[in-house]
Design a protein around this motif. Structure first.
Motif, short mmCIF file in Angstrom:
data_model
loop_
_atom_site.label_atom_id
_atom_site.label_comp_id
_atom_site.label_asym_id
_atom_site.label_seq_id
_atom_site.Cartn_x
_atom_site.Cartn_y
_atom_site.Cartn_z
N VAL A 1 -43.77 -26.24 -8.35
CA VAL A 1 -44.09 -27.31 -7.45
C VAL A 1 -45.51 -27.27 -7.15
N PRO A 2 -45.92 -28.28 -6.24
CA PRO A 2 -47.37 -28.26 -5.59
C PRO A 2 -47.77 -27.00 -5.02
N ALA A 3 -49.06 -26.35 -5.14
CA ALA A 3 -49.57 -25.19 -4.44
C ALA A 3 -49.08 -25.33 -3.15
N GLY A 4 -48.67 -24.00 -2.59
CA GLY A 4 -48.33 -23.72 -1.29
C GLY A 4 -46.89 -23.81 -0.96
N HIS A 5 -46.23 -24.24 -1.82
CA HIS A 5 -44.77 -24.40 -1.59
C HIS A 5 -44.07 -23.24 -2.53
N LEU A 6 -43.71 -23.54 -3.81
CA LEU A 6 -43.15 -22.83 -4.63
C LEU A 6 -43.90 -21.85 -5.74
N VAL A 7 -43.40 -20.88 -5.95
CA VAL A 7 -43.91 -19.98 -6.98
C VAL A 7 -42.70 -19.40 -7.87
N LYS B 1 -44.41 -10.72 0.78
CA LYS B 1 -45.19 -11.60 0.97
C LYS B 1 -44.80 -13.07 0.89
N VAL B 2 -43.81 -13.09 0.55
CA VAL B 2 -43.11 -14.50 0.00
C VAL B 2 -41.76 -14.71 0.83
N ILE B 3 -41.36 -16.23 0.90
CA ILE B 3 -40.24 -16.46 1.54
C ILE B 3 -39.35 -17.15 0.63
N LYS B 4 -37.95 -17.08 0.39
CA LYS B 4 -37.03 -17.53 -0.46
C LYS B 4 -36.01 -18.18 0.45
N ARG C 1 -23.97 -22.44 -6.00
CA ARG C 1 -23.46 -23.50 -6.64
C ARG C 1 -24.30 -24.01 -7.54
N PHE C 2 -25.46 -23.71 -7.86
CA PHE C 2 -26.32 -24.28 -8.76
C PHE C 2 -27.00 -23.19 -9.82
N ASP C 3 -27.39 -23.60 -10.75
CA ASP C 3 -28.01 -22.80 -11.80
C ASP C 3 -29.44 -22.30 -11.26
N ILE C 4 -30.02 -23.04 -10.51
CA ILE C 4 -31.32 -22.67 -9.70
C ILE C 4 -30.77 -22.70 -8.38
N ASN C 5 -30.87 -21.41 -7.83
CA ASN C 5 -30.14 -21.19 -6.65
C ASN C 5 -31.23 -20.63 -5.46
N PHE C 6 -32.49 -20.71 -5.87
CA PHE C 6 -33.28 -20.38 -4.66
C PHE C 6 -34.82 -21.06 -5.15
N GLN C 7 -35.64 -21.10 -3.84
CA GLN C 7 -36.99 -21.54 -4.04
C GLN C 7 -37.97 -20.74 -3.10
N VAL C 8 -39.15 -20.45 -3.88
CA VAL C 8 -40.00 -19.45 -3.38
C VAL C 8 -41.25 -19.90 -2.84
N TYR C 9 -41.69 -19.48 -1.37
CA TYR C 9 -42.64 -20.05 -0.87
C TYR C 9 -43.86 -18.80 -0.51
N ILE C 10 -45.18 -19.08 -0.72
CA ILE C 10 -46.32 -18.35 -0.44
C ILE C 10 -47.09 -18.87 0.63
N GLY C 11 -47.92 -18.20 1.09
CA GLY C 11 -48.85 -18.51 2.12
C GLY C 11 -49.18 -17.04 2.80
#
Length: 1787
Positions: free
Chosen positions: A341-347, A985-988, A995-1005
Motif C-alpha cells: 500500500v502507499p508509503a506510511g501505511h503498510l509494509v 518499530k511497527v504496528i500490526k 477468517r481471511f488468508d491475509i489476516n494482518f496489516q503492518v504500519y511503519i512510522g
C-alpha cells in the motif's frame, strides 16, 4: 499484488510482479544472456575497479581465467563494477549468475546494488560472515552457508546449520539470484535494473552473467530442443558459464547449484512442492491448468541443506507444537502477507502462521526449482476465497503526530503560500496546516531526520537523515512522493541548503574520519525522472555551523562558523572557498547567516548585504562582493529602567547569544540562547517586538509574507509570532525523551503520557495541545491511569508512591505508600470501583474507589513477577470488572484473580504448553478478550500470542510469530474483531478471528521501538507511543464497531470536542511545575518593546551573600563530586595506642578512590606523587613502589591540590567528629605533617587551587554549599568568602597574573580579579555566559592556556576558548561525545578527559594565532594528535610540562601512566570500583586475592601491591573466595588455585599460574555467601543465602554432600581446621564449623574420602528481639588457634562482647567486652591477637586472654573484612572498596 495460499503462507508470487520499466539502454543486447566480465572487459580495469590483492589466474581444472580476491579485510580487497559509484550497469536481466568458489577457511562478502521502479537503490548482500538475516528499507543481508564435498566432514557441518568460514573442500558454486523475487518477497518493491556489483575477499570468481532465462546445468542442448524447454524459459548452461564435467561424472556431484529464493517459497498449488530428486526434464511438470510449468531441477543434498538453512535463517521459524484439545468450531487457518500500500501505511512481513494442535510436517529431502517465463500477466486458477483479506485496506490512517525534533530542533520551514510549516519529528517529516491543524506526512527515512531545505517555490523538499549511512531524499512536496534517494557521502549531515530554482543542493557534515565535508549536488533532473549527481565536494578544517546558497548564483555559497565566514564557489567540477576579512571580529563564534531580502534599485545582486550572527551578540553586515565586513553591531540584553520599562542599550558587557537570524524587507528576527525571539529594524536600533520561551530558541524563520515569525526551541516546542496581532501561537510541544506509555481518558478525550524525561503530560485529543505538565522532586513517574468516569488521574512513581489527582480541582487527592519500589502496573477497573497497582518487588495492591477517594483494601506480596518487566499491560482487568490478570509470581506463570477481593482463581504455566521447544517460554503481556467469549490473551517472549480460556486455562489457539522480536504491547478491540500488536518499530492490525488468508496489516512510522499501542475508548482511533505520540484513524466498517461510530468524511474527520471545552487548562498544584512552560495558548508570552542593558562588574567582599538556588539539585555534571553514601558512623571513642607502642603498622593501601574528583597530584620535577583512597592520602614513590600514608581525615577525601613549589598539599573531605563544616587539611610535604586544618564549607569541597605565587588558596563548595573561599597561605586565615547563585564545578588561577582566577558552572565562566589594599582583599567578578550555540550546558572544567587564553569544557562535549582580556569566548569545537571533566594545557598542547573514557591530546598552537592575527593567519586550527581509551570516566590528571607523559585517574579506581610519544597506557594503581566482598592471603603470603560486587577476582603481589591477574565474570557479583591451601610435600605455581562463589549460585575455580578458569560448578540455587577449602584442599565447602552447605570435589566437579541444618538463614562463615578431635569420640579427618545469620554455629567432624560427616556440637546464642528497620551485625565464629578445643563467636546478642566457647566443656569459658557489635573477625595463627572491625570505622587489635586493646583509624566506612595471614605477621582489612595491608611489628 496477489498473495499466495495453501502452502505458501505469506509469500507473494513472483508472477504477480509486473515487468520492470526498461532503462534507456535497449535490452536486446543483453539477451539471451550477458557475460558481464567480458562485456565490461574486466581484465583492462578501465570500466571496473580493483582494490587490494586482486589477481587474474589460469585455472587448469576449469580451463580458463579466474579472478582471485583475497585479503583480511573485505572493505580493502574487492573487485567492483562499474568503476565509479555514480555510474550504473543498467542490466535488466531477471537472474544474476555468479560462478564462484569461496577460499577455504576464509570468509567472503558480495554486495549487489539494484534499482527499483521507484528509483530507489537497494543493496543486497550475502556473506559467510553474517549470522542471521537482517533487513532495512534499503539493505538486505543474507547469511551464506558454505557447502563442502559430498559426504565429507565439512558436509556434515554445513548440514547442522551454521554459517561461517568455508570448509577446506568447498566446491565451485553456480549461484542464481532471482532479483525481482528477492525485492518482491522481502521489501515489496519492483525490480528495475542491476546497478552495481562488488565482490569482496575472499573468493575465486569465474564469471558473472545476467539473463531472463533459467540456465540448468542438468539440461543438454538436445534435450532442450526435444522437450521444448526454451519456451518455458529454461535453457542449457552456455559454454561461457559451464563448469567442465569429466566423462562418467555428474555435474551435481562435482559442483553446487543454488537458486535463491527457492521456488518452494512461491508455490501456489499443492502440486508444486518439495519432492525427492528427479530427472531434470521430467514429465510431471505440465499439469498446471493455465500454462505448463518447467520440470524440477534436482539439487544435491548438500545444496538442499544449505538452501534450507538460508531460508531457515531468513524466515520465521515454525516449530511443531503440542497443544491441548481444540474445539471443532475453530478451524485451522493460515496467514499470508498483505499486499503493498502507499508509503506510511503498510509494509510486507515474512511468513506468519497460525498453529493448531494438528500442525505437523517434515521437510522433504530435495528441492524442486522452477523457472517462470517473463512476459505479460498470467491468469491463474485460484480456489474461491483463497485471496480474501479483511477490509478496509488500509485499516489505519496516520492522523496526527505529537512531537518535534528528534535529531535537531533547528529545522522548521514555511511553505511559499504561508499556509503551512514543515518540520521533522524523528524519522517522519510533518507538514502542519496553520488554519485547520491538519498534518501531512513524508515517510521513508529509516533514521532521524537531521536537516530540511526547500527550493524557492516550495515544490521540492530536500531532507537528510542522521546516522553513519546518511541518506538524502528529494520529495515532490505537492504529492508527497519521493523523487529520489541518494547517498550523501557524509556520515553525519547537519545542514542543507537548496537553490531557488531547485537545481543545486548543498550540505555540510562530517566524513568517516570526523572531518568537515561540504558536498554540492546537481538536482536539476530530479523532477524529470533523473537522478542526483555530485557536482563537487571538499574537506575543510574550518568549523561550519550554517551554509546557504546565494540567491543570485547557484554556484556560490556562504558559510559561517567558529572564527570564520567563507565564500564558496563551484568551478570546473571543484569546490573552492576563500575567507571574508573579519578584522577585529576574527575570534567570534558565528552561528547563522541570512541574505538581505527584496529588490533594491540600481543594485546588483552580488552587492546585496549578508548578515551573520554570533554567540557573542554581534551581527556583522558583510560586503559579499568585496569579501569584507561592512558594519558590525552588538545586540545587548535589556536593562530595566526605573519606571519599569526596558530600553535597548549599547556599550560593553555580554551580548545576546544569537542562535538564528532571519531577514525580511523591513525587519530582522533573531532567536537567542536566553529564550527570546526578538524583532529588530534593519538598522538594529531597538527591539520592536520580543517573545520569551522557556528554553533557548533554536531557529527563527520569517514567513514569505513577513507577517509571522516561526520559532523552535531546544525543549521541543514549535510556534510562531503573529506580528500584526502581537500574539503567540504554539503549534507543537513534545517530550524531551522517549515516551514510555500512555492512558486515554474516556470522559474528556484526553491522553496522559509518561516519558523518560521524568514528566507526565496531559494532552487534548482534539487540538493535540498540552494541557498539564507534571513533575515530582527526586521522583520519576512510571505509570499513569485515568479513572474511567471521574476526572481523576492516578500516577505511580519509582519511589513506590501512588498519587491520585483531581483534574477538575487541580489538587492532590490521596497518596498511597504501599510499595517500596518502582511501580510497574497501575490501572482502574472498567466500572471505576477499584484501582490496582504493582511494583518491582512483586507486591500487588487493591484499592476501593468511593466518592473520588481511594483507600486500600488488600495488599499481597510476591504475587507479581519481578523479572517480567513493567508496562501498561502489566495489570489488566476484564471488561465486566470481575477478573484481574497479570504475569506472576514468576515470568512463566499467568495468574487470574477475582478483582474485588484478589482471591486467586486460576494459574497457568506458560512454559509447559510447548513440549517440543528447547527454551522455556515466558509470558510478557496479558489482555482480556470480550466478556462473552471469556478469553485471555498472553504474549510470550518467543513472539507468540496464546489464546487461553480465562476460566479453565485451556489453550484455545496460538498465533506465531507475531513479530521478529518480542511483542512489546497489544490490545484487543472492544468487539473482539481486531487485534493490535506492537514490536520491531511497527504496528500490526490483525483480524482476531483469522477468517481471511491475509489476516494482518503492518504500519511503519516509528523510528524507535513502540512502547505501547491501544484503542481509544470510542474505538475510532488508535494511539501508539515510542519516539513520539502517534494518533491513527481506525477505519473499520461502521457496523463492526462497538459502540457504533459515524462514517468518516472530510466534514466529520475532526475529533469531537471534549466536554466542558470552555474550561481553561489548569495544572495540578502538587507538582513542581505550577504552570505549563511558556508560551501557552491560554496565556501567550508577553510581547513588549524593550531594550538591552549594559553589563558591569560586581564587587564581592568578605561576607557578601548572593542568593543561592532555591533547591540544591545536583547539576548535570559528573565532574561535580558526590560522596558515596555511608550507613556507618564516626566512632564515639578511640583507644589509640601510645606513640611507639603500636603493634600494627599500615604497610600498603590497595586501591584508588575513583569517586573523588581531582584527587591525584604529581609533580614531575620533584617526583612527588599522591592520591586518595577513602580517607587516606597515599604518598607513593614511583620508583620503588613504597608508600607513606597520611592519616588525618575521617571522611572520604573529595579533592587534592598541590602548590606550585610542591611543598604544600591541601586535601578536603566531609565533616569530622560532628563538626558543622568540612575539613581541609594542609600538609607539609617534606615531613608529611598536617600543619593546619581549615573549616568553612558546610557540605563538600568541590575543587581547590593555589595561586601562581602560592600566596593564596581558593576553595569552592559543592552544589549544596555554593560558596567560594579565599585563604592566605601564610596564616591560613580566611580572607574572603562569597556565595554564588549557581553551583561551581572547577576553579583555576591564572599562571600569568596571580590576581586573576576563574571558575565555571552552569552556562557561564566567572572571571575574578583579586585586589589587595593593605590587609583588605576585594574580588571583582565578571560573569561571561557560554556561547549561544552550546544551548543549556554546564561548563564543567577549565584550565589556562598560553598568554591570555582560557579553555573550558562542557557537559555536552565542547571545548570553549576564551580571551581573558575581553572575557569573551571566540572559539568552540566538538571535542568529545560526552562531558569533558578534565582539561590541562601546556604551551600549544591541550589534554581533555571525558566520561566517554577517552583522553585526548590536542594541538592548539593555532588558537593563539587566530586570536591575534585574525583570518589572515594561515593556521590549520585545532588538531587531534592522540587518543587513548581507558577503563572509566576520567576524574583526575597530571602531566609534565611538555604534556608528553602523565598520570590519569578513572572512576574504575585505576591510575594510568600515559606516554603520548609511545602511545602507551600502563596501569600504575588499580583497585575495586565497587564493594570488596572478601580478601585472603596465599599460603606463601606472596600474594593476596580480593573479590567484589563487580564480579571480579583479583590477585595482587604483596611486595608491590600490583595487580597480577584479574578474572572477570559479567553480570554477576562475586560474594566470597578462598585460596587453596598448600598441599603436604608439594608446592609450586601449578598448585595455586583460587575458588570463588557468585550471586547466581555458581562456583568457579581459577588457576593463578595459568590465568584461566579450570572448573565451574553450580551446587546452589541461591547466591553464595561463604566458601572455603578443606584442610587438604581436596574438597570445597560452600554456603548459600538459603542456608544450605554443599561439599563439592574440585577434581570431579560433583557435589558429594549437602548439609541442610542451617536452611533458611544465610551462611556467614565456613572454616576448616586440623585441630585434634579424636578425644571428642567422633570419626573424621578434620573439624569444620558453619555459622549462619540466625546466631547459630554448628561444628562438624568429617572424613570426606570415607563419606563421613558427623555433627559434633550445635550452638545457639541468645539475643534480644530483633529491632525493626535495622541491619543486624553478622554472626561470626572462628576456631581459636592458640587454645585447643575453643572457638570464638561475635554477633548480635545480649551484650557487646566476644565469647570463647570450649567444645570439650560445652560452655562459654571467657567473655571479652567490646565497644560495639563487631562486623568482622580474624584470629592470628601465631600470636594471641584477635582483630575486629566495627561499624564505627575502627579496627581493634585485642590481645588475648587479657591486655589493652589498640584501635586504629584509616577506614572511611564499616570495616567489614579483616583476615590474618597464615604466619600471623600480616593483616588484611577492607572498608567498602579500599583494601589495607597491615604488618604486626611487635606484641
Amino acid at each position: 499484488m496477489a498473495a499466495a495460499t495453501g502452502g505458501n503462507r505469506g509469500c507473494p508470487d513472483v508472477d504477480s510482479v509486473p515487468p520492470p520499466i526498461p532503462v534507456p539502454v535497449p535490452a536486446a543486447w543483453q539477451r539471451p544472456y550477458l557475460n558481464i566480465f567480458k562485456h565490461f572487459r574486466v581484465e583492462e580495469w578501465k570500466r571496473s575497479a580493483k582494490e587490494g590483492d586482486v589477481a587474474a589466474l589460469t585455472d587448469t581444472r576449469l580451463k580458463g581465467t579466474i579472478y582471485r580476491i583475497r585479503g583480511s579485510n573485505p572493505a580493502s580487497s574487492y573487485l567492483q563494477l562499474p568503476r565509479a559509484g555514480t555510474q550504473s550497469l543498467g542490466l535488466t536481466g531477471r537472474y544474476l549468475y555468479l560462478l564462484f568458489r569461496p577460499l577455504p577457511r576464509k570468509h567472503f562478502l558480495v554486495h549487489l546494488d539494484v534499482t527499483t521502479e521507484e528509483n530507489q537503490v537497494v543493496r543486497i548482500s550475502f556473506s559467510s560472515l553474517f549470522k542471521e538475516f537482517k533487513s532495512t528499507a534499503t539493505w538486505l543481508q543474507f547469511p551464506f552457508v558454505c557447502g563442502a564435498a559430498k559426504d565429507s566432514a565439512g558436509d556434515s557441518v554445513s548440514r547442522r546449520g551454521a554459517s561461517g568460514a568455508a570448509p577446506a573442500d568447498v566446491r565451485w558454486t553456480c549461484l542464481v539470484l532471482d532479483l525481482p523475487s528477492i525485492l518482491s518477497l522481502y521489501l515489496n518493491r519492483r525490480y528495475n535494473h542491476l546497478r552495481a556489483v562488488k565482490l569482496c575477499s575472499n573468493l575465486l570468481v569465474k564469471n558473472l552473467c545476467t539473463s531472463d532465462l533459467v540456465f540448468d546445468p542438468g539440461v543438454t542442448f538436445s534435450k532442450a530442443r526435444h522437450t521444448d524447454l526454451a519456451c518455458r524459459g529454461i535453457a542449457p548452461m552456455p559454454r561461457e558459464m559451464a563448469f567442465p564435467v569429466p566423462k562418467g561424472e555428474k555435474w551435481h556431484d562435482l559442483y553446487d547449484y543454488i537458486r535463491f529464493p527457492s521456488e518452494r517459497l512461491k508455490l501456489l498449488y499443492n502440486s508444486i512442492q518439495r519432492s525427492c530428486p528427479s530427472p531434470a526434464a521430467g514429465d510431471g511438470a505440465s499439469e498446471e491448468p493455465v500454462r505448463p510449468l518447467p520440470p524440477p531441477v534436482t539439487l544435491t543434498r548438500a545444496v538442499c541443506d544449505r538452501l534450507s538453512l538460508i531460508h531457515h535463517i531468513t524466515s520465521p521459524k515454525a516449530v511443531p507444537r503440542r497443544s491441548p484439545v481444540i474445539t471443532k468450531s475453530i478451524p485451522e487457518v493460515h496467514l499470508t502477507a498483505p499486499r503493498a500500500v502507499p508509503a506510511g501505511h503498510l509494509v510486507p512481513e515474512e511468513n506468519q502462521r497460525l498453529h493448531s494442535g494438528g500442525d505437523t510436517g517434515q521437510p522433504p529431502s530435495a528441492i524442486h526449482v522452477y523457472a517462470h517465463q517473463r512476459g505479460g500477466r498470467t491468469t491463474r486458477a485460484v480456489p474461491a476465497g483463497s485471496e480474501e483479506r479483511f477490509l478496509p485496506d488500509p485499516i489505519l490512517k496516520l492522523r496526527t503526530i505529537i512531537g518535534f525534533g528528534g535529531c535537531s530542533t533547528k529545522w522548521a520551514l514555511w511553505t511559499q503560500n504561508n499556509a503551512a510549516v514543515v518540520y521533522p519529528c524523528h524519522a517522519v517529516i510533518v507538514t502542519l496546516q496553520l488554519r485547520t491543524g491538519e498534518q501531512r506526512f513524508f515517510l521513508g527515512h529509516t533514521d532521524k531526520v537531521s536537516a530540511l531545505a526547500f527550493n524557492g517555490s516550495s515544490t521540492v523538499l530536500a531532507s537528510a537523515q542522521a546516522g553513519p549511512r546518511s541518506l538524502g531524499r528529494l520529495w515532490d512536496f505537492r504529492t508527497g512522493t519521493c523523487l529520489s534517494v541518494f547517498k550523501t557521502h557524509v556520515h553525519s549531515l547537519w545542514s542543507l541548503s537548496f537553490s531557488r530554482s531547485g537545481a543545486v543542493l548543498c550540505g555540510v557534515g562530517r566524513d568517516g574520519h570526523g572531518k568537515t565535508l561540504v558536498v554540492v549536488w546537481n538536482t536539476a533532473q530530479v523532477t524529470r525522472g533523473g537522478g542526483v549527481a555530485v557536482l563537487a565536494k571538499a574537506h575543510t578544517d574550518m568549523d561550519i555551523q550554517a551554509l546557504k546558497i546565494a540567491f543570485f548564483d547557484e554556484t556560490r555559497m556562504v558559510s559561517c562558523g567558529r572564527d570564520n565566514i567563507r565564500l564558496w564557489r563551484v568551478r570546473g567540477g571543484a569546490l573552492h572557498s576563500c575567507p571574508v576579512n573579519l578584522g577585529e571580529y576574527h575570534s567570534l563564534d558565528f552561528t547563522d547567516l541570512a541574505f538581505e531580502e527584496g529588490p533594491v534599485a540600481e543594485q546588483e545582486p552580488e552587492d546585496r548585504a549578508l548578515f551573520v550572527c554570533s554567540k557573542s551578540g554581534h551581527v556583522l553586515e558583510v560586503d559579499y562582493k568585496n569579501m569584507s565586513v561592512r558594519s558590525a553591531r552588538r545586540l545587548l540584553p535589556a536593562q530595566p529602567r526605573e519606571h519599569g520599562q526596558e530600553q535597548a542599550g549599547s556599550g560593553s558587557g555580554p551580548g545576546i547569544a544569537i542562535n538564528s537570524i532571519s531577514m525580511s524587507l523591513t525587519f530582522c528576527a533573531t532567536g537567542s540562547e536566553d529564550g527570546y525571539v526578538r524583532l529588530w529594524p534593519l538598522d538594529f536600533s531597538a527591539v520592536v517586538l520580543e517573545a520569551e520561551h522557556e528554553a533557548p530558541v533554536s531557529s527563527v524563520c520569517i514567513s514569505p509574507d513577513s507577517r509571522k515569525v516561526l520559532c523552535s526551541t531546544a525543549a521541543g516546542s514549535l510556534g510562531y509570532v503573529d506580528i500584526q496581532s502581537r500574539d503567540y501561537n504554539t503549534l507543537m510541544r513534545s517530550h524531551k525523551a522517549a515516551v514510555l506509555g500512555f492512558t486515554v481518558g474516556g470522559i474528556r478525550k484526553q491522553i496522559a503520557t509518561v516519558s523518560q524525561d521524568s514528566t507526565i503530560r496531559v494532552w487534548d485529543l482534539v487540538s493535540m495541545q498540552q494541557l498539564y505538565d507534571f513533575a515530582a522532586a527526586e521522583e520519576a513517574p512510571c505509570a499513569v491511569a485515568f479513572h474511567p468516569t471521574w476526572k481523576i488521574l492516578a500516577c505511580g512513581f519509582d519511589s513506590g508512591t501512588v498519587r491520585t489527582f483531581s483534574l477538575a480541582a487541580s489538587n492532590l487527592l490521596l497518596e498511597h505508600k504501599q510499595h517500596r519500589s518502582a511501580i510497574t502496573g497501575l490501572t482502574f477497573s472498567p466500572d471505576g470501583n477499584f484501582m490496582f497497582s504493582s511494583c518491582l518487588q512483586g507486591t500487588l495492591a487493591l484499592y476501593k474507589c468511593v466518592a473520588q477517594k481511594s483507600h486500600v483494601l488488600r495488599v499481597l506480596g510476591n504475587v507479581v513477577a519481578r523479572d517480567a518487566g513493567s508496562g501498561w499491560d502489566a495489570l489488566v482487568v476484564s471488561g465486566d470488572s470481575h477478573l484481574l490478570a497479570f504475569v506472576g509470581p514468576s515470568k512463566y506463570v499467568v495468574t487470574v484473580m477475582e478483582a474485588c477481593s484478589l482471591d486467586e482463581l486460576l494459574r497457568v504455566d506458560i512454559s509447559i504448553l510447548d513440549l517440543h521447544s528447547t527454551v522455556l517460554d515466558s509470558a510478557v503481556r496479558v489482555c482480556f478478550g470480550p466478556v462473552p467469549q471469556g478469553e485471555l490473551l498472553v504474549s510470550t517472549s518467543s513472539s507468540k500470542i496464546l489464546v487461553l480460556d480465562a476460566k479453565t486455562g485451556r489453550l484455545v489457539r496460538e498465533v506465531s510469530p507475531m513479530h521478529k522480536l518480542t511483542c512489546s504491547s497489544f490490545a484487543l478491540s472492544r468487539d473482539g474483531q481486531y487485534l493490535l500488536t506492537a514490536g520491531d518499530k511497527v504496528i500490526k492490525v490483525w483480524d482476531y478471528r483469522m477468517r481471511f488468508d491475509i489476516n494482518f496489516q503492518v504500519y511503519i512510522g516509528h523510528s524507535e521501538p513502540v512502547r505501547q499501542v491501544a484503542f481509544t475508548p470510542d474505538q475510532q482511533h488508535v494511539v501508539s507511543v515510542g519516539d513520539a505520540i502517534f494518533l491513527w484513524d481506525f477505519l473499520a466498517p461502521v457496523g463492526a464497531r462497538s459502540p457504533p461510530a459515524r462514517a468518516h468524511s472530510p466534514a466529520s474527520a475532526r475529533l469531537p470536542g471534549p466536554e466542558g471545552s470552555s474550561e481553561k487548562p489548569k495544572d495540578v498544584s502538587e507538582t513542581l511545575r505550577q504552570t505549563v512552560p511558556l508560551p501557552l495558548l491560554s496565556s501567550p508570552p508577553c510581547l513588549d518593546i524593550s531594550s538591552a542593558h549594559q553589563a558591569g562588574y560586581q564587587e564581592a567582599r568578605k561576607g557578601t551573600k548572593t542568593p543561592k538556588s532555591q533547591c540544591s539539585v545536583r547539576p548535570d555534571s559528573y565532574r561535580h563530586f558526590t560522596p558515596r553514601f555511608k550507613a556507618s558512623v564516626l566512632p564515639q571513642s578511640c583507644l589509640s595506642p601510645p606513640a611507639g607502642s603500636e603493634v600494627l603498622k599500615l604497610k600498603a593501601v590497595i586501591g584508588y578512590n575513583g569517586n573523588g574528583r581531582g584527587n591525584m597530584v604529581w609533580n614531575p620535577d620533584t617526583g612527588f606523587f599522591a592520591y586518595s583512597c577513602g580517607c587516606v592520602i597515599v604518598v607513593e614513590d614511583l620508583h620503588s613502589g613504597s608508600q607513606n600514608h597520611w592519616l588525618g581525615h575521617a571522611e572520604e577525601i573529595s579533592t587534592l591540590a598541590l602548590s606550585h613549589n610542591a611543598q604544600v598539599l591541601a586535601s578536603a573531605s566531609g565533616k569530622k567528629d560532628g563538626d558543622s563544616h568540612c575539613q581541609i587539611c594542609i600538609w607539609s610535604i617534606p615531613d608529611g605533617a598536617c600543619t593546619a586544618e581549615l573549616f568553612h564549607h558546610e557540605t563538600q569541597v568541590q575543587a581547590m587551587a593555589f595561586s601562581g605565587d602560592d600566596k593564596f588558596l581558593v576553595t569552592i563548595g559543592d552544589y549544596s554549599d555554593q560558596t567560594i573561599a579565599l585563604w592566605s597561605t601564610y596564616t591560613y586565615q580566611l580572607l574572603l568568602s562569597t556565595c554564588v547563585s549557581e553551583p561551581v564545578h572547577d576553579v583555576a588561577f591564572s599562571p600569568v597574573s596571580h590576581q586573576d582566577l576563574a571558575c565555571v558552572g552552569r552556562g557561564a565562566v566567572v572571571f575574578w580579579l583579586l585586589e589587595q589594599q593593605g590587609a583588605a582583599v576585594n574580588l571583582k567578578v565578571h560573569q561571561a555566559p557560554a556561547p549561544d550555540v552550546l544551548g543549556l550546558v554546564e561548563l564543567t572544567s577549565l584550565c589556562y592556556g598560553a598568554d591570555t587564553l582560557l579553555y573550558s569544557g562542557t557537559n555536552s562535549g565542547q571545548i570553549c576558548v576564551w580571551d581573558t582580556e575581553t572575557n569573551c569566548c571566540f572559539m568552540t569545537w566538538e571535542a568529545d561525545e560526552g562531558e569533558i571533566g578534565v582539561l590541562l594545557c601546556r604551551h600549544d598542547r591541550l589534554v581533555s578527559g571525558s566520561n566517554t573514557k577517552r583522553i585526548r591530546l590536542w594541538a592548539v598552537g593555532s588558537v593563539q594565532e587566530l586570536r591575534l592575527k585574525g583570518p589572515d593567519a594561515r593556521s590549520s586550527s585545532v588538531l587531534l594528535e592522540h587518543e587513548i581509551t581507558l577503563d572509566g570516566t576520567i576524574v583526575s590528571a597530571a602531566f609534565d610540562d611538555s604534556l608528553e607523559m602523565g598520570i590519569v585517574g578513572t572512576t574504575a579506581g585505576t591510575l594510568w601512566y600515559i606516554n603520548w610519544l609511545e602511545s602507551t597506557s600502563i596501569r600504575l594503581i588499580s583497585g575495586h570500583k565497587s564493594k570488596v566482598t572478601e580478601v585472603c592471603f596465599s599460603p606463601d603470603e606472596t600474594h593476596c586475592a580480593t573479590c567484589g560486587e563487580d564480579g571480579s577476582v583479583r590477585v595482587w603481589a604483596l611486595s608491590s601491591t600490583e595487580l597480577v591477574v584479574q578474572f572477570q565474570v559479567l553480570n554477576q557479583s562475586c560474594q566470597c573466595l578462598a585460596w587453596k591451601p598448600r598441599p603436604v610435600g608439594l608446592w609450586g605455581a601449578e598448585s595455586q588455585h583460587v575458588v570463588a562463589g557468585y550471586s547466581d549460585g555458581t562456583i568457579r575455580v581459577f588457576s593463578v599460574s595459568r590465568t584461566e578458569m579450570e572448573l565451574k560448578m553450580h551446587p546452589h540455587s541461591a547466591a553464595l555467601t561463604a566458601i572455603t577449602y578443606s584442610t587438604d584442599g581436596e574438597m570445597i565447602l560452600s554456603g548459600g543465602k538459603d542456608g544450605l552447605v554443599a561439599v563439592s570435589s574440585p577434581r570431579t566437579g560433583m557435589t558429594i554432600h549437602v548439609v541442610a541444618d542451617h536452611k533458611g538463614s544465610p551462611i556467614t562463615v565456613l572454616q576448616c581446621t586440623r585441630k585434634q578431635y579424636h578425644d571428642f569420640g567422633v570419626e573424621g579427618g578434620e573439624l569444620w564449623l558453619a555459622t549462619s545469620s540466625d546466631r547459630r554455629v554448628s561444628v562438624w567432624a568429617s572424613d570426606w574420602l570415607q563419606d563421613k560427616c558427623e555433627l559434633l556440637d550445635w550452638l545457639s546464642f541468645p539475643a534480644p528481639a530483633d529491632p525493626e528497620g535495622l541491619d543486624l551485625p553478622p554472626s561470626l565464629a572462628a576456631f581459636c588457634p592458640w587454645e585447643q578445643d575453643v572457638l570464638v563467636y561475635v554477633g548480635f546478642g545480649m551484650q557487646e562482647e566476644a565469647l570463647f566457647y570450649n567444645l570439650r566443656k560445652k560452655q562459654v569459658v571467657r567473655r571479652v567486652s567490646l565497644p560495639a557489635f563487631a562486623t568482622s573477625l580474624s584470629l592470628s595463627p601465631a600470636a594471641p591477637f584477635m582483630a575486629l572491625g566495627f561499624h564505627a570505622r575502627l579496627l581493634r587489635l585485642q590481645p588475648c586472654p587479657a591486655g589493652d586493646p589498640q584501635d586504629y583509624a584509616g577506614h572511611d566506612d564499616t570495616v567489614h573484612l579483616c583476615r590474618f595471614a597464615p604466619s600471623g605477621r600480616r593483616l588484611l582489612t577492607a572498608s567498602h572498596s579500599a583494601v589495607l595491608v597491615w604488618e604486626l611489628t611487635g606484641g
